[in-house]
Design a protein around this motif. Structure first.
Motif, PDB file in Angstrom:
ATOM      1  N   ILE A   1      21.465 -16.742  11.762  1.00 39.03           N
ATOM      2  CA  ILE A   1      22.233 -15.546  12.081  1.00 39.03           C
ATOM      3  C   ILE A   1      22.388 -15.442  13.585  1.00 39.03           C
ATOM      4  O   ILE A   1      21.413 -15.552  14.326  1.00 39.03           O
ATOM      5  N   LYS A   2      23.654 -15.224  14.015  1.00 39.51           N
ATOM      6  CA  LYS A   2      23.879 -14.945  15.428  1.00 39.51           C
ATOM      7  C   LYS A   2      23.782 -13.432  15.576  1.00 39.51           C
ATOM      8  O   LYS A   2      24.634 -12.691  15.085  1.00 39.51           O
TER       9      LYS A   2
ATOM     10  N   GLY B   1      21.909 -28.082  -2.787  1.00 42.64           N
ATOM     11  CA  GLY B   1      22.428 -26.809  -3.287  1.00 42.64           C
ATOM     12  C   GLY B   1      21.422 -25.682  -3.283  1.00 42.64           C
ATOM     13  O   GLY B   1      21.762 -24.552  -3.618  1.00 42.64           O
ATOM     14  N   GLN B   2      20.179 -25.994  -2.948  1.00 48.02           N
ATOM     15  CA  GLN B   2      19.148 -24.956  -2.906  1.00 48.02           C
ATOM     16  C   GLN B   2      18.991 -24.432  -1.480  1.00 48.02           C
ATOM     17  O   GLN B   2      18.539 -25.136  -0.587  1.00 48.02           O
ATOM     18  N   LEU B   3      19.347 -23.196  -1.318  1.00 49.75           N
ATOM     19  CA  LEU B   3      19.307 -22.563  -0.010  1.00 49.75           C
ATOM     20  C   LEU B   3      17.864 -22.233   0.373  1.00 49.75           C
ATOM     21  O   LEU B   3      17.079 -21.789  -0.468  1.00 49.75           O
TER      22      LEU B   3
ATOM     23  N   ASP C   1      14.620 -14.461  -2.785  1.00 50.42           N
ATOM     24  CA  ASP C   1      14.825 -13.864  -1.463  1.00 50.42           C
ATOM     25  C   ASP C   1      16.322 -13.834  -1.233  1.00 50.42           C
ATOM     26  O   ASP C   1      16.945 -14.874  -1.027  1.00 50.42           O
ATOM     27  N   LEU C   2      16.858 -12.631  -1.299  1.00 49.98           N
ATOM     28  CA  LEU C   2      18.305 -12.482  -1.344  1.00 49.98           C
ATOM     29  C   LEU C   2      18.875 -12.044   0.005  1.00 49.98           C
ATOM     30  O   LEU C   2      18.368 -11.115   0.632  1.00 49.98           O
ATOM     31  N   LEU C   3      19.939 -12.730   0.388  1.00 51.74           N
ATOM     32  CA  LEU C   3      20.649 -12.357   1.612  1.00 51.74           C
ATOM     33  C   LEU C   3      22.030 -11.861   1.202  1.00 51.74           C
ATOM     34  O   LEU C   3      22.789 -12.584   0.562  1.00 51.74           O
TER      35      LEU C   3
ATOM     36  N   PRO D   1      14.776 -16.613   6.165  1.00 53.40           N
ATOM     37  CA  PRO D   1      14.530 -17.382   4.954  1.00 53.40           C
ATOM     38  C   PRO D   1      15.194 -16.684   3.767  1.00 53.40           C
ATOM     39  O   PRO D   1      15.092 -15.466   3.628  1.00 53.40           O
ATOM     40  N   CYS D   2      15.865 -17.442   2.926  1.00 53.94           N
ATOM     41  CA  CYS D   2      16.486 -16.853   1.739  1.00 53.94           C
ATOM     42  C   CYS D   2      16.768 -17.955   0.723  1.00 53.94           C
ATOM     43  O   CYS D   2      16.924 -19.125   1.081  1.00 53.94           O
TER      44      CYS D   2
END
Lengths: 106, 341
Positions: free
Chosen positions: B230-231, B223-225, B156-158, B240-241
């Motif tokens: 987000i404002k 280290g795992q996002l 899941d990429l941001l 989620p990402c």
């Protein structure tokens, strides 16, 4: 000379007699206002002289031009009255202008 | 490792001063290889202010950054400099025979009799966005460039930013990633209109998601996002990402040169004002990267430093040989080198 005020993030007020035609950034650097880095020296190329224009002054100072708006993408915590201080040139009508330094530069 | 490239001088940095050094060294028959992190010559002139006029170049009342670079490239063409673009200097050591071995981050190996550091404000590197704690995720979940697309498969990429890198990777990684969310602080973009239109179309169909806002926080562990805060104009939201690619432009850092054992003064390299040599004999520093009492960061100072550095390099490379100073206006031998005689 035009009186402008730059408020540092910690609340310290810098009341400055600014020369018309100079930029707010130049005045900040000359007066060692903390939090204004101006890494690129005023070329509108870095977004490290980001300030918030006091809402009372926002309309008079005006909105950023396209290039500055693009550069603001790199700034931290951009708000509706965000400007790059290197792009605000002091003139008579700005007497009393207040701008605020954000918590940090990008 | 490839076979070493042997040359007289390795110049680190292809900005205006590095380029002019090619000219001065070329007049003394010294062949140069230049290494630069950017994909083209010009350094800050090309990257930061190509369109901005400069007013203090002697004999040019007004010249843009890019025009200055173009003129310098024309001026040094007779000396056939060789460029290694998109490269950062990685390793540096002195060989037993007194020469220097310089390696790049792409594994090239250069061997030179002298090294000239003309790295300006340092090498351009991706800017770290001012999100608290982001450094804890770098290299594991947060990346500033895409080396291999596979690293993003089923993630899941941001993606954060509004320039070409952000838009291009949004479009390209969509086929690999599980989901792609693009976050930008406004609905206007710096990127090419064509990619922006494509992105909006994909947002319509639900293939990607575009969210206006600014990243203010990251959540995860070791280290795992797992998510980003987000404002947005509608208030704070969580996305989620598992991977994040922030594109916040470039900044300048001294980089690996800092580990060469050079004597520094506030991140600038100390040199003498006769030869512009550092504390390591045979290693010189010219232009904005150096420091000496009275130093001014002007392009013209860098040009002057290049000329004096050349005298020292020539004496170093050709010991015992008399270094004859000549003028380009009158010397037929110099004119031959320039291809005008």
């Amino acid at each position: 000379m035009t009186k402008i005020t730059i408020v540092a993030f910690d609340g310290t007020r810098f009341d400055i007699e600014a020369e018309n035609g100079s930029t707010v950034m130049e005045n900040a650097i000359r007066n060692s206002v903390p939090g204004i880095e101006a890494e690129c020296g005023g070329a509108c190329a870095c977004a490290t002289c980001h300030v918030y224009v006091d809402p009372a002054w926002a309309e008079k100072v005006g909105a950023p031009e396209a290039m500055e708006e693009d550069m603001l993408d790199f700034a931290f915590d951009v708000r509706p009255t965000s400007r790059l201080s290197c792009q605000i040139r002091v003139r008579d009508e700005f007497d009393g202008l207040v701008v605020q330094v954000p918590e940090r530069q990008a | 490792m490839t076979n070493p490239i042997e040359t007289d001088v390795v110049i680190v940095g292809a900005g205006p001063v590095g380029l002019f050094a090619v000219f001065e060294l070329g007049l003394y028959d010294l062949k140069c290889h230049l290494i630069d992190i950017l994909d083209r010559p010009g350094g800050q002139c090309a990257e930061l202010y190509p369109e901005k006029p400069i007013y203090d170049i002697p004999a040019w009342p007004e010249i843009t950054g890019q025009a200055l670079v173009d003129r310098l490239m024309e001026q040094i063409a007779p000396f056939k400099p060789e460029f290694h673009f998109n490269r950062m200097v990685a390793g540096f050591r002195r060989l037993d025979d007194g020469r220097f071995e310089v390696t790049t981050d792409e594994g090239e190996l250069l061997v030179a009799k002298a090294v000239v550091i003309a790295a300006g404000g340092g090498s351009f590197q991706a800017k770290r966005p001012p999100v608290p704690g982001i450094e804890n995720y770098e290299g594991q979940s947060v990346f500033y460039s895409v080396r291999r697309m596979e690293e993003f498969r089923d993630q899941d990429l941001l993606i954060v930013g509004g320039g070409d890198s952000a838009l291009d990777w949004t479009l390209n990684l969509r086929s690999v990633a599980k989901s792609v969310t693009l976050v930008h602080r406004r609905p206007d973009f710096r990127a090419a209109p064509d990619s922006v239109n494509k992105m909006f179309a994909l947002n319509e169909t639900g293939d990607i998601r575009f969210q206006v806002g600014q990243v203010t926080g990251l959540s995860g562990a070791d280290g795992q996002l797992t998510a980003a805060t987000i404002k947005s104009p509608d208030g704070e939201i969580e996305i989620p990402c598992t991977r994040m690619l922030p594109f916040f432009g470039l900044t300048m850092k001294l980089g690996p040169i800092a580990d060469w054992g050079l004597e520094l003064n506030e991140n600038l390299i100390k040199v003498d004002t006769e030869k512009f040599e550092t504390n390591i004999p045979g290693v010189f520093a010219i232009g904005d990267i150096n420091w000496y009492p009275g130093k001014l960061k002007l392009i013209l100072s860098g040009f002057h430093e290049a000329a004096l550095m050349t005298q020292a390099v020539k004496r170093l490379v050709s010991p015992g040989e008399k270094v004859v100073f000549q003028y380009t206006t009158s010397s037929t031998s110099l004119q031959k080198k320039l291809g005008v005689s």
